[in-house]
Write a protein that holds these residues in place. Structure first.
Motif, PDB file in Angstrom:
ATOM      1  N   THR A  55       0.839  -1.187   0.000  1.00  0.00           N
ATOM      2  CA  THR A  55       0.000   0.000   0.000  1.00  0.00           C
ATOM      3  C   THR A  55       0.874   1.237   0.000  1.00  0.00           C
ATOM      4  O   THR A  55       1.743   1.409   0.853  1.00  0.00           O
ATOM      5  N   VAL A  56       0.625   2.104  -0.982  1.00  0.00           N
ATOM      6  CA  VAL A  56       1.321   3.386  -1.030  1.00  0.00           C
ATOM      7  C   VAL A  56       0.344   4.436  -0.536  1.00  0.00           C
ATOM      8  O   VAL A  56      -0.731   4.600  -1.095  1.00  0.00           O
ATOM      9  N   GLY A  57       0.706   5.122   0.540  1.00  0.00           N
ATOM     10  CA  GLY A  57      -0.190   6.136   1.061  1.00  0.00           C
ATOM     11  C   GLY A  57      -1.339   5.503   1.813  1.00  0.00           C
ATOM     12  O   GLY A  57      -1.137   4.652   2.663  1.00  0.00           O
ATOM     13  N   CYS A  58      -2.561   5.897   1.483  1.00  0.00           N
ATOM     14  CA  CYS A  58      -3.721   5.420   2.221  1.00  0.00           C
ATOM     15  C   CYS A  58      -4.672   4.724   1.263  1.00  0.00           C
ATOM     16  O   CYS A  58      -4.972   5.222   0.197  1.00  0.00           O
ATOM     17  N   ASN A  59      -5.142   3.581   1.685  1.00  0.00           N
ATOM     18  CA  ASN A  59      -6.076   2.799   0.897  1.00  0.00           C
ATOM     19  C   ASN A  59      -7.446   2.974   1.543  1.00  0.00           C
ATOM     20  O   ASN A  59      -7.696   2.436   2.611  1.00  0.00           O
ATOM     21  N   ALA A  60      -8.327   3.750   0.941  1.00  0.00           N
ATOM     22  CA  ALA A  60      -9.597   4.086   1.589  1.00  0.00           C
ATOM     23  C   ALA A  60     -10.714   3.213   1.039  1.00  0.00           C
ATOM     24  O   ALA A  60     -10.902   3.125  -0.171  1.00  0.00           O
ATOM     25  N   GLU A  61     -11.429   2.547   1.930  1.00  0.00           N
ATOM     26  CA  GLU A  61     -12.541   1.696   1.513  1.00  0.00           C
ATOM     27  C   GLU A  61     -13.758   2.030   2.370  1.00  0.00           C
ATOM     28  O   GLU A  61     -13.633   2.631   3.433  1.00  0.00           O
ATOM     29  N   VAL A  62     -14.943   1.595   1.892  1.00  0.00           N
ATOM     30  CA  VAL A  62     -16.150   1.777   2.702  1.00  0.00           C
ATOM     31  C   VAL A  62     -16.797   0.417   2.932  1.00  0.00           C
ATOM     32  O   VAL A  62     -16.757  -0.472   2.092  1.00  0.00           O
ATOM     33  N   VAL A  63     -17.394   0.297   4.097  1.00  0.00           N
ATOM     34  CA  VAL A  63     -18.106  -0.921   4.481  1.00  0.00           C
ATOM     35  C   VAL A  63     -19.519  -0.500   4.846  1.00  0.00           C
ATOM     36  O   VAL A  63     -19.707   0.461   5.592  1.00  0.00           O
ATOM     37  N   LEU A  64     -20.492  -1.235   4.321  1.00  0.00           N
ATOM     38  CA  LEU A  64     -21.870  -0.947   4.684  1.00  0.00           C
ATOM     39  C   LEU A  64     -22.221  -1.843   5.861  1.00  0.00           C
ATOM     40  O   LEU A  64     -22.409  -3.046   5.716  1.00  0.00           O
ATOM     41  N   HIS A  65     -22.276  -1.246   7.044  1.00  0.00           N
ATOM     42  CA  HIS A  65     -22.438  -2.042   8.253  1.00  0.00           C
ATOM     43  C   HIS A  65     -23.908  -2.230   8.558  1.00  0.00           C
ATOM     44  O   HIS A  65     -24.686  -1.285   8.516  1.00  0.00           O
ATOM     45  N   ASP A  66     -24.264  -3.444   8.880  1.00  0.00           N
ATOM     46  CA  ASP A  66     -25.663  -3.795   9.085  1.00  0.00           C
ATOM     47  C   ASP A  66     -25.761  -4.702  10.290  1.00  0.00           C
ATOM     48  O   ASP A  66     -25.256  -5.818  10.269  1.00  0.00           O
ATOM     49  N   SER A  67     -26.389  -4.193  11.357  1.00  0.00           N
ATOM     50  CA  SER A  67     -26.515  -5.059  12.530  1.00  0.00           C
ATOM     51  C   SER A  67     -27.862  -4.798  13.176  1.00  0.00           C
ATOM     52  O   SER A  67     -28.667  -4.030  12.667  1.00  0.00           O
ATOM     53  N   GLN A  68     -28.075  -5.419  14.321  1.00  0.00           N
ATOM     54  CA  GLN A  68     -29.372  -5.233  14.970  1.00  0.00           C
ATOM     55  C   GLN A  68     -29.522  -3.820  15.485  1.00  0.00           C
ATOM     56  O   GLN A  68     -30.598  -3.243  15.466  1.00  0.00           O
ATOM     57  N   GLU A  69     -28.413  -3.258  15.971  1.00  0.00           N
ATOM     58  CA  GLU A  69     -28.509  -1.956  16.606  1.00  0.00           C
ATOM     59  C   GLU A  69     -28.531  -0.846  15.576  1.00  0.00           C
ATOM     60  O   GLU A  69     -29.300   0.095  15.684  1.00  0.00           O
ATOM     61  N   PHE A  70     -27.653  -0.948  14.553  1.00  0.00           N
ATOM     62  CA  PHE A  70     -27.528   0.129  13.576  1.00  0.00           C
ATOM     63  C   PHE A  70     -27.728  -0.453  12.194  1.00  0.00           C
ATOM     64  O   PHE A  70     -27.039  -1.383  11.794  1.00  0.00           O
TER      65      PHE A  70
END
Lengths: 464, 244
Positions: free
Chosen positions: B46-61
């Motif tokens: 990894t050069v620099g920053c590797n930015a990713e997104v996760v779609l979080h799905d749980s009971q609370e949120f």
């Protein structure tokens, strides 16, 4: 020749002297071994856990052998130890070094490589493959020596001189490449003339741009996830194959477009980051140049560039006029002093001391320079998986480098001290090695100058 | 069905939940991120920053976006890494390699570098108390992940916390095999990571709701140390040499 009556007394004296010399050599070798062992543990493998002690031991042993060869040169100049025991230790060290470089290290390297590949679990198959790869390596090693005029038909096929000549060729090539690169890179990094001026504002601007790019990447990735979810929901709710097809097509174009944009933005962020790293390095260099140490480096850079110009000039002269220096610099220097300046002094006494100082400086600088370079290369290239293999490869390079250092140093010694090296290494064509060194040095220096010139010209304009 | 329109609005509005991922070079941070986002590419350095997104799905949120910032750990870039650490983060994942005990002890250096906001370390050695104070001041949920679990034959025998500083992070610990996405789905480790994300989101929401309160109720509000701290759940260290 004196006639000495060989009595049991003289025999025991001779044997005791030999044993004392052996103990002395052994003690110094143990010290070198400990140094190599600790260097491996604390510097090279400072970020890795040592799973195989054998690699560490082998590295330390290679370092020990190389250092003891240098030590023997120093002893030669100073006249320590009896001549016969010096000869004995020379031969012992040399044969062991050859055994290490040609047999042991390549075998261990292929063993580690095969183990890493994880194809085979049976030890016998691994051992067999190891041996086969070693035979292949030895064949290539032999073939390297063919195009060079170093084969003496008087000697046998598998003689020591053949091995040494081939190891010498590889090592001298390495030395010349490193010297050429170092001689050019050193003034370039030390002298302030080549430092680009970088302000904090420029760095901050680039950092802001990179963070903005990251925000854009993240937004696009979120949109991508939303689009993919959208198409999932829609395709779940749609009846009929035609509406499904049109839906998937329209969603795919959006998805593909977003993916393309994301890829190009990520590439941009990487380039920006590399530029920021470069600029931070420049800023550190500027900060260093303002200190006393930096000014010292700047001054040394000027001296080194003068030395580089002189060396390139001499190499060209040597190649063009096809001459190899017969006299070492010390004797020639003293001749010049005696003839032109009229100093009369005891040549023998001064030759010994000057040789000792100069050869000592060369040895220490070589060892230190190579160790620093080893650390740099190792950190640049290694990973957890490949660390063992790379460190053995570096040990092999180190061994070959030091052996050819000894070979080339012969020219720097006054004739009295050259004798033993000539006798031990056998009847090889020393002149060829010096010529080969000059050629490769010239090529390496010129190539490095071209590369540095190109990078220096193109780098400041990238992101302004 | 209209949730995605709400999502787009929120993305543009800027309610961001960020988690930073730190660790030595080559331990498997990018592999871990690929595992969490269900990509299957084989990553390079990894050069620099590797930015990713996760779609979080749980009971609370439900359906929350979590940004994962995976910072490259190679030592050559040490003077420029700090730029990423100056943003605000709401969670930290420290990654180490189960086959390399040095990466475990190096996690403290990463935590300290983060606590200093990416500044260079001071040239004099700081005392242990300063380090402990710095670590305690990281008011973030921390998760410690050990990778390369499948490399049983070269497993390190020395993964214990000799300096005693890692306990100051109050972190949860798991170990994964980052290359096996199939086995990861629905596993115990996945639950732990989901629980960690829940805590991160809970933390962020309670902090932002406090800052949105009118002034009079902020008079008697609690000091920052009462922020909901991530309590350490003792799961038993799987296969670690020291406490196992």
């Amino acid at each position: 020749q004196r006639r000495v009556a060989i009595t049991p007394g003289t025999l025991t004296m001779v044997v005791l002297g030999f044993v004392a010399d052996c103990i002395l050599m052994f003690t110094t070798q143990v010290m070198f071994f400990i140094f190599g062992y600790l260097f491996f543990m604390l510097q090279l493998f400072s970020n890795y856990e040592i799973h195989q002690r054998g690699v560490q031991v082998l590295f330390a042993v290679t370092f020990t052998i190389s250092c003891s060869m240098f030590e023997l040169i120093i002893f030669e100049i100073l006249g320590f130890m009896e001549l016969s025991s010096r000869l004995f230790h020379w031969k012992l060290n040399l044969y062991f070094a050859l055994f290490l470089l040609i047999v042991l290290l390549p075998m261990y390297m292929s063993y580690i490589l095969l183990n890493n590949l994880r194809i085979l679990r049976q030890p016998k198959l691994t051992a067999g493959l190891c041996f086969i790869s070693w035979v292949v390596y030895f064949y290539c090693f032999w073939k390297i020596g063919d195009p060079f005029p170093i084969m003496n038909p008087k000697q046998g096929i598998f003689s020591i001189e053949q091995m040494i000549s081939r190891v010498g060729v590889i090592g001298v090539t390495l030395m010349a490449i490193l010297s050429g690169f170092g001689a050019v890179n050193c003034p370039y990094t030390y002298m302030d003339y080549f430092a680009r001026h970088v302000t904090e504002i420029e760095v901050n601007n680039l950092e802001k741009r990179m963070l903005q790019t990251l925000e854009m990447i993240l937004n696009k990735k979120k949109k991508l996830v939303i689009e993919e979810k959208k198409s999932e929901i829609k395709s779940a709710g749609n009846e009929g194959w035609w509406s499904k097809l049109t839906q998937s097509l329209s969603n795919n174009t959006v998805v593909l477009q977003l993916t393309d944009e994301i890829i190009s933005l990520e590439e941009l962020s990487r380039q920006l980051y590399l530029e920021i790293v470069d600029m931070n390095n420049m800023r550190e260099r500027l900060l260093l140049s303002k200190t006393l140490l930096g000014q010292y480096f700047n001054f040394m850079g000027h001296i080194f560039s003068g030395y580089l110009a002189y060396k390139i000039f001499m190499c060209t002269i040597n190649i063009v006029f096809d001459r190899v220096g017969k006299k070492d610099p010390i004797s020639r220097g003293m001749e010049i002093c005696a003839d032109w300046l009229g100093f009369k002094f005891d040549a023998q006494f001064w030759a010994q001391h000057l040789s000792f100082i100069i050869v000592g400086i060369i040895i220490v600088c070589s060892i230190r320079g190579l160790l620093i370079n080893l650390i740099k290369w190792f950190y640049a290239v290694s990973s957890t998986k490949s660390s063992n293999f790379i460190v053995l490869f570096l040990a092999q390079i180190m061994g070959m480098y030091f052996v050819s250092c000894v070979l080339l140093m012969r020219m720097n010694l006054p004739p009295d001290y050259r004798v033993i090296i000539t006798e031990v290494l056998g009847d090889i064509h020393f002149n060829f090695y010096h010529r080969w060194f000059d050629v490769i040095f010239l090529v390496s220096a010129v190539v490095t100058i071209c590369i540095l010139y190109v990078t220096h010209q193109t780098s400041p304009e990238k992101f302004r | 069905k209209q949730w995605y329109q709400r999502r787009v609005a929120i993305t543009a509005g800027g309610e961001k939940i960020r988690v930073i991922i730190l660790g030595d070079s080559g331990v498997g941070k990018t592999s871990l991120v690929n595992l969490l986002t269900q990509k299957s590419s084989k990553p390079t350095w990894t050069v620099g920053c590797n930015a990713e997104v996760v779609l979080h799905d749980s009971q609370e949120f439900k359906q929350e976006f979590i940004e994962l910032w995976d910072i490259g750990g190679s030592g050559v870039h040490e003077n420029s890494r700090g730029v990423f650490m100056r943003s605000t983060f709401h969670g930290m994942i420290l990654v180490h390699d189960l086959t390399n005990s040095k990466s475990y002890t190096n996690m403290i250096r990463w935590a300290l570098e983060f606590a200093r906001n990416g500044e260079r370390p001071p040239s004099r050695r700081v005392s242990r108390d300063t380090e402990v104070a710095l670590l305690r001041a990281i008011q973030l949920p921390v998760l410690i992940v050990g990778t390369k679990q499948d490399h049983l034959w070269s497993r390190s025998r020395y993964s214990n916390d000799r300096s005693g500083l890692i306990t100051n992070l109050n972190a949860n610990m798991i170990s994964v095999n980052t290359l096996d996405g199939v086995q990861f789905k629905g596993s115990y480790q996945e639950q732990q990571i989901k629980g960690f994300f829940d805590t991160v989101i809970r933390n962020k929401k309670s902090a932002s709701s406090r800052f949105n309160q009118p002034y009079y109720s902020r008079q008697g509000s609690q000091s920052p140390s009462n922020l909901q701290k991530y309590s350490s759940i003792d799961l038993g260290f799987q296969g670690y040499g020291g406490a196992g």
